[in-house]
Design an enzyme around this catalytic site. Structure first.
Site, PDB file in Angstrom:
ATOM      1  N   HIS A  88       0.852  -1.193   0.000  1.00 33.56           N
ATOM      2  CA  HIS A  88       0.000   0.000   0.000  1.00 33.56           C
ATOM      3  C   HIS A  88       0.885   1.239   0.000  1.00 33.56           C
ATOM      4  CE1 HIS A  88      -3.603   2.354   1.925  1.00 33.56           C
ATOM      5  NE2 HIS A  88      -2.986   3.035   0.985  1.00 33.56           N
ATOM      6  N   GLU A 106       1.065   8.211  -3.449  1.00 32.67           N
ATOM      7  CA  GLU A 106       1.928   7.749  -2.367  1.00 32.67           C
ATOM      8  C   GLU A 106       3.225   8.550  -2.288  1.00 32.67           C
ATOM      9  OE1 GLU A 106       1.238   5.360   0.075  1.00 32.67           O
ATOM     10  OE2 GLU A 106      -0.763   5.708  -0.763  1.00 32.67           O
ATOM     11  N   HIS A 143       3.365  10.846   0.976  1.00 29.15           N
ATOM     12  CA  HIS A 143       4.228  10.207   1.987  1.00 29.15           C
ATOM     13  C   HIS A 143       5.714  10.270   1.642  1.00 29.15           C
ATOM     14  CE1 HIS A 143       0.625   8.643   3.934  1.00 29.15           C
ATOM     15  NE2 HIS A 143       0.220   8.156   2.768  1.00 29.15           N
TER      16      HIS A 143
END
Length: 287
Positions: free
Chosen positions: A86, A144, A148
């Site tokens: 993920h 992502e 992040h």
């Protein structure tokens, strides 16, 4: 007869329009809410304390498949039978996290040499584009990296290093192999003790994971690491969370659903419901 066809076509167009309108509203509303939360949680975006690697169980993700496309592994005959990635998330010890830090926008060319393993081990289980930190739409990888990856400095310095590092840690800490060896294998009928799954991870990596459930199905396993990528307990310790539509903790016995043709059946079921809705609209149109 011609009038009936016209009404059916108009009903379908109306449903499409309504779906589009509510989808836009839902996406914009959820993004604005998330963005506000991230700003509040991020503050001045001080350096993070540890990493959290999130593994996704495909059998559970595919249960929610409502649309097929070439990029969605649920729609392929060789859909993954192992935990996929993920994301790799920098977190704070107080339970908050940095997000959307300063850094370059996602550029697919930067990871061109990694595309083959990324498609296999870091796929998107959605056919829709994801929101990025720049209020744009992009791939799951873009989401992502910008949300992040940009906050992973000074351990990770650029986009390529973020994805390569994540893949390396994913392969080194093979949660699928650990669980399979302990007897926790995909099944649509078997239920496993949650404590046993947690103990298997603890014994292998000497760290307590987080477990995320959707109903009674394991949806994610999350392993936490120090900045040198040695395993550590997650900040929430042994707290077992529950996601999806359910509330409360994961049940004492959980499943690891095996994905077969259920996704296609679900899509077919949704198509049938849509046709039924059109039929009802047509009936009311004649009343």
């Amino acid at each position: 007869m011609g009038s009936l066809k016209i009404k059916a076509i108009l009903c379908m167009q109306l449903i499409s329009l309504l779906i589009g309108v509510f989808s836009v509203i839902g996406i914009k509303g959820s993004w604005d809410m998330e963005e506000g939360m991230l700003r509040k949680r991020s503050g001045n975006q001080r350096e993070f304390d540890y990493f959290k690697l999130c593994f996704l169980w495909p059998g559970t993700a595919c249960q929610h498949t409502t649309k097929c496309c070439s990029s969605n592994p649920c729609c392929r005959s060789n859909s993954p039978s192992v935990f996929t990635i993920h994301g790799l998330w920098p977190d704070y010890n107080d339970g908050t996290w940095p997000a959307c830090c300063s850094g370059s926008k996602f550029d697919k060319k930067e990871i061109s040499t990694l595309l083959k393993p990324l498609r296999k081990y870091w796929p998107s289980f959605s056919c829709d584009d994801s929101s990025t930190c720049h209020h744009e739409k992009g791939t799951f990888w873009a989401h992502e990296w910008e949300k992040h990856g940009t906050c992973s400095y000074p351990v990770v310095h650029d986009e390529y290093e973020y994805f390569l590092t994540t893949l390396n840690v994913y392969f080194k800490y093979n949660v699928t192999g650990v669980l399979f060896e302990a007897g926790y294998v995909p099944s649509n009928s078997e239920k496993y003790p949650l404590g046993g799954i947690i103990s298997a991870i603890q014994n292998a990596f000497h760290a307590t994971p987080e477990v995320i459930c959707s109903g009674d199905a394991v949806e994610e396993l999350r392993i936490c690491f120090y900045k040198d990528f040695q395993p550590r307990d997650c900040a929430s310790g042994s707290i077992i969370k529950s996601g999806g539509a359910s509330s409360g903790l994961c049940p004492r016995y959980v499943s690891l659903p095996a994905y077969g043709s259920s996704g296609n059946k679900q899509v077919a079921g949704i198509s049938f419901k849509l046709c039924f809705a059109v039929h009802l609209l047509m009936i009311f149109a004649f009343i």
